[in-house]
Design a protein around this motif. Sequence first.
Motif, PDB file in Angstrom:
ATOM      1  N   ILE A   5      42.722  42.305  35.807  1.00  0.00           N
ATOM      2  CA  ILE A   5      41.609  42.007  36.779  1.00  0.00           C
ATOM      3  C   ILE A   5      41.642  42.691  38.098  1.00  0.00           C
ATOM      4  O   ILE A   5      40.736  42.921  39.051  1.00  0.00           O
ATOM      5  CB  ILE A   5      41.726  40.364  36.777  1.00  0.00           C
ATOM      6  N   ALA A   6      43.245  42.727  38.502  1.00  0.00           N
ATOM      7  CA  ALA A   6      43.619  43.646  39.911  1.00  0.00           C
ATOM      8  C   ALA A   6      43.228  44.728  39.800  1.00  0.00           C
ATOM      9  O   ALA A   6      42.834  45.394  40.927  1.00  0.00           O
ATOM     10  CB  ALA A   6      44.970  43.307  40.001  1.00  0.00           C
ATOM     11  N   ALA A   7      42.991  45.559  38.732  1.00  0.00           N
ATOM     12  CA  ALA A   7      42.339  46.944  38.699  1.00  0.00           C
ATOM     13  C   ALA A   7      40.988  46.751  39.033  1.00  0.00           C
ATOM     14  O   ALA A   7      40.681  47.951  39.571  1.00  0.00           O
ATOM     15  CB  ALA A   7      42.677  47.628  37.086  1.00  0.00           C
ATOM     16  N   VAL A   8      40.452  45.803  38.789  1.00  0.00           N
ATOM     17  CA  VAL A   8      39.043  45.873  39.131  1.00  0.00           C
ATOM     18  C   VAL A   8      38.593  45.234  40.483  1.00  0.00           C
ATOM     19  O   VAL A   8      37.884  46.031  41.296  1.00  0.00           O
ATOM     20  CB  VAL A   8      38.045  45.068  37.971  1.00  0.00           C
ATOM     21  N   HIS A   9      39.309  44.120  40.889  1.00  0.00           N
ATOM     22  CA  HIS A   9      39.141  43.517  42.150  1.00  0.00           C
ATOM     23  C   HIS A   9      40.096  43.652  43.330  1.00  0.00           C
ATOM     24  O   HIS A   9      39.817  43.367  44.502  1.00  0.00           O
ATOM     25  CB  HIS A   9      38.820  42.085  41.940  1.00  0.00           C
ATOM     26  N   GLY A  10      41.034  44.413  42.811  1.00  0.00           N
ATOM     27  CA  GLY A  10      41.922  44.850  43.835  1.00  0.00           C
ATOM     28  C   GLY A  10      43.105  43.614  43.819  1.00  0.00           C
ATOM     29  O   GLY A  10      42.785  42.565  43.562  1.00  0.00           O
ATOM     30  N   ASP A  11      44.334  44.174  44.162  1.00  0.00           N
ATOM     31  CA  ASP A  11      45.668  43.194  43.992  1.00  0.00           C
ATOM     32  C   ASP A  11      45.658  42.275  45.179  1.00  0.00           C
ATOM     33  O   ASP A  11      45.611  42.648  46.431  1.00  0.00           O
ATOM     34  CB  ASP A  11      46.863  44.142  44.130  1.00  0.00           C
ATOM     35  N   GLY A  12      45.642  41.043  44.491  1.00  0.00           N
ATOM     36  CA  GLY A  12      45.789  39.847  45.687  1.00  0.00           C
ATOM     37  C   GLY A  12      44.487  39.357  46.363  1.00  0.00           C
ATOM     38  O   GLY A  12      44.631  38.527  47.280  1.00  0.00           O
ATOM     39  N   THR A  13      43.509  39.915  45.980  1.00  0.00           N
ATOM     40  CA  THR A  13      42.085  39.595  46.565  1.00  0.00           C
ATOM     41  C   THR A  13      41.863  38.210  46.188  1.00  0.00           C
ATOM     42  O   THR A  13      42.014  37.619  45.126  1.00  0.00           O
ATOM     43  CB  THR A  13      40.944  40.701  46.609  1.00  0.00           C
TER      44      THR A  13
ATOM     45  N   LEU B  60      40.048  32.567  33.951  1.00  0.00           N
ATOM     46  CA  LEU B  60      40.407  33.033  32.439  1.00  0.00           C
ATOM     47  C   LEU B  60      41.673  32.454  32.074  1.00  0.00           C
ATOM     48  O   LEU B  60      41.794  32.239  30.610  1.00  0.00           O
ATOM     49  CB  LEU B  60      40.418  34.658  32.357  1.00  0.00           C
ATOM     50  N   ARG B  61      42.732  32.343  32.897  1.00  0.00           N
ATOM     51  CA  ARG B  61      44.077  31.815  32.261  1.00  0.00           C
ATOM     52  C   ARG B  61      43.843  30.717  31.801  1.00  0.00           C
ATOM     53  O   ARG B  61      44.327  30.195  30.685  1.00  0.00           O
ATOM     54  CB  ARG B  61      44.986  31.998  33.408  1.00  0.00           C
TER      55      ARG B  61
ATOM     56  N   ALA C  94      38.783  37.454  44.751  1.00  0.00           N
ATOM     57  CA  ALA C  94      38.104  37.738  43.714  1.00  0.00           C
ATOM     58  C   ALA C  94      39.048  37.700  42.661  1.00  0.00           C
ATOM     59  O   ALA C  94      38.836  37.304  41.583  1.00  0.00           O
ATOM     60  CB  ALA C  94      37.133  38.891  43.835  1.00  0.00           C
ATOM     61  N   THR C  95      39.977  38.399  42.629  1.00  0.00           N
ATOM     62  CA  THR C  95      41.238  38.389  41.504  1.00  0.00           C
ATOM     63  C   THR C  95      41.854  37.234  41.266  1.00  0.00           C
ATOM     64  O   THR C  95      41.917  36.752  40.217  1.00  0.00           O
ATOM     65  CB  THR C  95      41.971  39.642  42.052  1.00  0.00           C
ATOM     66  N   ARG C  96      42.268  36.590  42.349  1.00  0.00           N
ATOM     67  CA  ARG C  96      42.864  35.180  42.061  1.00  0.00           C
ATOM     68  C   ARG C  96      41.914  34.007  41.301  1.00  0.00           C
ATOM     69  O   ARG C  96      42.151  33.426  40.536  1.00  0.00           O
ATOM     70  CB  ARG C  96      43.420  34.518  43.491  1.00  0.00           C
TER      71      ARG C  96
ATOM     72  N   HIS D  48      49.443  40.516  31.850  1.00  0.00           N
ATOM     73  CA  HIS D  48      48.480  41.617  31.448  1.00  0.00           C
ATOM     74  C   HIS D  48      47.189  41.467  31.875  1.00  0.00           C
ATOM     75  O   HIS D  48      46.479  42.214  32.204  1.00  0.00           O
ATOM     76  CB  HIS D  48      48.743  41.877  30.034  1.00  0.00           C
ATOM     77  N   LEU D  49      46.742  40.212  31.847  1.00  0.00           N
ATOM     78  CA  LEU D  49      45.327  39.753  32.324  1.00  0.00           C
ATOM     79  C   LEU D  49      45.254  40.236  33.777  1.00  0.00           C
ATOM     80  O   LEU D  49      44.466  40.470  34.170  1.00  0.00           O
ATOM     81  CB  LEU D  49      45.259  38.379  31.807  1.00  0.00           C
ATOM     82  N   ALA D  50      46.335  39.297  34.465  1.00  0.00           N
ATOM     83  CA  ALA D  50      46.429  39.456  35.895  1.00  0.00           C
ATOM     84  C   ALA D  50      46.152  41.058  36.417  1.00  0.00           C
ATOM     85  O   ALA D  50      45.703  41.548  37.100  1.00  0.00           O
ATOM     86  CB  ALA D  50      47.467  39.078  36.564  1.00  0.00           C
ATOM     87  N   ALA D  51      46.935  42.000  35.632  1.00  0.00           N
ATOM     88  CA  ALA D  51      46.851  43.381  35.951  1.00  0.00           C
ATOM     89  C   ALA D  51      45.563  44.194  35.602  1.00  0.00           C
ATOM     90  O   ALA D  51      45.308  44.869  36.586  1.00  0.00           O
ATOM     91  CB  ALA D  51      47.820  44.143  35.063  1.00  0.00           C
TER      92      ALA D  51
END
Length: 465
Positions: A308-316, A326-327, A318-320, A303-306
């Motif tokens: 962050i991806a909504a903000v910074h883009g999937d697989g970018t 945070l993880r 910044a997201t990683r 859920h956390l990854a989803a």
Amino acid sequence: MRKFLEDHAMAGKTGARDFYEFEKALHGRLMEAEREIIGSVMSASDVDADAIEIEGRVHRRVLRSAQAYMTAAGPVSIERWLYKDRRDPTAHALAALDMKLGIVEGFWTQRAAEQASWVVTQMTPQKAEDLFARVGNMDPSKSSLDRLPKALGERWEAKRETYEQVLREAIVVPEQAHSIAVSIDGVLAPIDGGASPTEVRADAAAKGRRSKGPAGYREMGCATLAFCDAQGDLISAIRFGRAPEPKKLVLKDMLRKDLAHVLAQHPYLRLAKITDAGGDNWEYTATLPAGPEILDFFHATEHLAAAIAAVHGDGTLATRHKFELLRERLLTEEQGAQVVIAALAHLKRKHPRLTQLARVLTYFRKNKHRMRYAEWKRDGYMIGSGVVEAACKTLVAQRLKLSGMRWGTHGAQAILTMRGWDQSERFDQAWALVAATYQRDVHVLANVIDLTPKPPRKHRRRASR
């Protein structure tokens, strides 16, 4: 056999293919000898008497009949006596031999049935037929292999609670176990309509219901009771699988009873209740003995990854980077959940229109008390529901969701029951219980006079001369 070996030696054959044929022929002859011996022993085990007693009822000899049996070495045909309760005109004739030897479903010897039932829980009946043909021992047909687990499943379900209590009392807790982790989950499988999605959807619409998920698929229940060491790592587990049922009631009852028995015998074990927050799982775990309720760490980070991806883009990048940071804090810091909530709240203020972000923030706030991962890891608890997730795959999906498969509820349950035995290292114990239902005591009666009333004879009319 001696002649066969002498002929082979005299032929002087060499080479891999010649040796392959020799080995195959030798095995076939040994199986032939084994079948001959088994047939002789079975014939000698038959009961030859005027009358016998089975479960308090007298049965009288009626006729001698030939029967083919499947043994672990292949088919054997023998003649045996049949007996019948003459006081019951509707009764079928019984073979005393079958009851003495515990013949399964009137066809399988117990060793053959045990082998066949184990194999067919691992693969389809067609694959099982192919396997036995290659091994070169017994050669059951696909249809026989298909019927066997269903028949065994019916017998098990008829006395399921009694048998489960026997298995429960035989549970061995590993010496190095410090805690127990219980989990419950579900997985969709093609049950009662999986091969006809159009008809399933049409039937649901006709009844005013909305067909959710893949048409013709229903949820199979899985549960696990895992024994963990001082670091919270898995040692061994008991796995349960149940075909679709309202609210997984039978599955929950099975897990609750096994857990209660283990804790009664080993009260020092600490309990962790782990789920992925789906359905009514938390309501169920609240009814179990005291122990921390733990939200599966993998689902929380998913859920956390989803978010962050909504903000910074999937697989970018910044997201990683943000996710890994945070993880790690969620896993290692005492207030890790609060740190993640604060970070998500900050992102929510900057991106108020992102509904995905809002949903995940609500999810973390709601389950904050179930995310004390650093504390629970330090105390030696398991924090992931990977054991039950694996059960969903290995217990259910790998057998029930192969291409083109479709199942009825009873057939699916039979397979799940026996796969559960196998994956919980209980197969031999459970098999012994169900196999015993085919055995009965047969007592030979001596000097028995038949007092059964006989119907009056019809006198023939003498033909007029």
